[in-house]
Design a protein around this motif. Sequence first.
Motif, PDB file in Angstrom:
ATOM      1  N   ASP A  40       0.826  -1.209   0.000  1.00 55.23           N
ATOM      2  CA  ASP A  40       0.000   0.000   0.000  1.00 55.23           C
ATOM      3  C   ASP A  40       0.864   1.264   0.000  1.00 55.23           C
ATOM      4  O   ASP A  40       0.568   2.232  -0.699  1.00 55.23           O
ATOM      5  CB  ASP A  40      -0.940  -0.005   1.204  1.00 55.23           C
ATOM      6  N   ALA A  41       1.927   1.263   0.794  1.00 55.15           N
ATOM      7  CA  ALA A  41       2.820   2.418   0.814  1.00 55.15           C
ATOM      8  C   ALA A  41       3.485   2.598  -0.554  1.00 55.15           C
ATOM      9  O   ALA A  41       3.595   3.722  -1.064  1.00 55.15           O
ATOM     10  CB  ALA A  41       3.867   2.262   1.910  1.00 55.15           C
ATOM     11  N   LEU A  42       3.902   1.493  -1.161  1.00 53.25           N
ATOM     12  CA  LEU A  42       4.537   1.573  -2.479  1.00 53.25           C
ATOM     13  C   LEU A  42       3.537   2.003  -3.546  1.00 53.25           C
ATOM     14  O   LEU A  42       3.898   2.722  -4.484  1.00 53.25           O
ATOM     15  CB  LEU A  42       5.177   0.228  -2.836  1.00 53.25           C
ATOM     16  N   PHE A  72      -6.401   8.396  -1.305  1.00 59.40           N
ATOM     17  CA  PHE A  72      -7.533   8.350  -0.382  1.00 59.40           C
ATOM     18  C   PHE A  72      -8.837   8.152  -1.146  1.00 59.40           C
ATOM     19  O   PHE A  72      -9.728   7.426  -0.686  1.00 59.40           O
ATOM     20  CB  PHE A  72      -7.599   9.624   0.456  1.00 59.40           C
ATOM     21  N   GLY A  73      -8.961   8.795  -2.306  1.00 55.24           N
ATOM     22  CA  GLY A  73     -10.168   8.625  -3.124  1.00 55.24           C
ATOM     23  C   GLY A  73     -10.369   7.186  -3.552  1.00 55.24           C
ATOM     24  O   GLY A  73     -11.482   6.644  -3.491  1.00 55.24           O
ATOM     25  N   VAL A  74      -9.302   6.537  -3.978  1.00 54.65           N
ATOM     26  CA  VAL A  74      -9.388   5.129  -4.379  1.00 54.65           C
ATOM     27  C   VAL A  74      -9.761   4.269  -3.175  1.00 54.65           C
ATOM     28  O   VAL A  74     -10.600   3.372  -3.274  1.00 54.65           O
ATOM     29  CB  VAL A  74      -8.066   4.657  -5.028  1.00 54.65           C
ATOM     30  N   GLU A  75      -9.163   4.565  -2.020  1.00 58.13           N
ATOM     31  CA  GLU A  75      -9.476   3.770  -0.830  1.00 58.13           C
ATOM     32  C   GLU A  75     -10.941   3.939  -0.425  1.00 58.13           C
ATOM     33  O   GLU A  75     -11.632   2.961  -0.156  1.00 58.13           O
ATOM     34  CB  GLU A  75      -8.548   4.151   0.330  1.00 58.13           C
ATOM     35  N   ARG A  89     -12.641  -4.925  -9.963  1.00 56.74           N
ATOM     36  CA  ARG A  89     -11.725  -5.128  -8.835  1.00 56.74           C
ATOM     37  C   ARG A  89     -11.264  -6.579  -8.711  1.00 56.74           C
ATOM     38  O   ARG A  89     -10.216  -6.850  -8.136  1.00 56.74           O
ATOM     39  CB  ARG A  89     -12.399  -4.716  -7.533  1.00 56.74           C
ATOM     40  N   HIS A  90     -12.040  -7.511  -9.225  1.00 53.31           N
ATOM     41  CA  HIS A  90     -11.668  -8.924  -9.113  1.00 53.31           C
ATOM     42  C   HIS A  90     -10.760  -9.400 -10.247  1.00 53.31           C
ATOM     43  O   HIS A  90     -10.404 -10.564 -10.301  1.00 53.31           O
ATOM     44  CB  HIS A  90     -12.918  -9.795  -8.972  1.00 53.31           C
ATOM     45  N   LEU A  98      -7.180  -0.680  -7.924  1.00 52.19           N
ATOM     46  CA  LEU A  98      -8.338  -0.176  -7.174  1.00 52.19           C
ATOM     47  C   LEU A  98      -8.515  -0.794  -5.797  1.00 52.19           C
ATOM     48  O   LEU A  98      -9.308  -0.306  -5.002  1.00 52.19           O
ATOM     49  CB  LEU A  98      -9.620  -0.417  -7.987  1.00 52.19           C
ATOM     50  N   GLY A  99      -7.799  -1.866  -5.510  1.00 49.83           N
ATOM     51  CA  GLY A  99      -7.965  -2.546  -4.232  1.00 49.83           C
ATOM     52  C   GLY A  99      -9.287  -3.287  -4.180  1.00 49.83           C
ATOM     53  O   GLY A  99     -10.081  -3.253  -5.111  1.00 49.83           O
TER      54      GLY A  99
END
Length: 133
Positions: A40-42, A72-75, A89-90, A98-99
């Motif tokens: 996530d940081a990367l 933050f918007g994507v999260e 997303r799958h 997109l997570g």
Amino acid sequence: MPTRSQLLYTFLSLLTVVLGLASRRYGGELPGWVVAYAGDALWALLVFWLLGWCQPRQPGRWVASWALLVAFGVEFSQLFHPPWLDTLRHTTLGGLVLGRGFLWSDLLCYTLGVAVGAGLEQLWAGRGKAPGF
């Protein structure tokens, strides 16, 4: 004001992608906290590099702010689950970009990733290599 080198930012982006994929691929050989948080940081660091590449003359503060807004918007978008977006997303690429599920801890990881990029830029700005803050 100095401008960002698109060649350097291309290299940094590719390096960040390789490190992020490696953190997933070799997760069994890494400490648990690295597997849980490094990707996530990367990912946020990659957003920072890509925005810096696209806007080579914008100040670092601008790039960092927009990188955080995007991350933050994507999260927060992961709180919404329309079928078409969940289908996207799958997929492998959709999941990486997109997570899949909202986590508060990801916001901290994104902040850390952007801070690393901004901190490196500040170091470089002191040497006249990148737009300063």
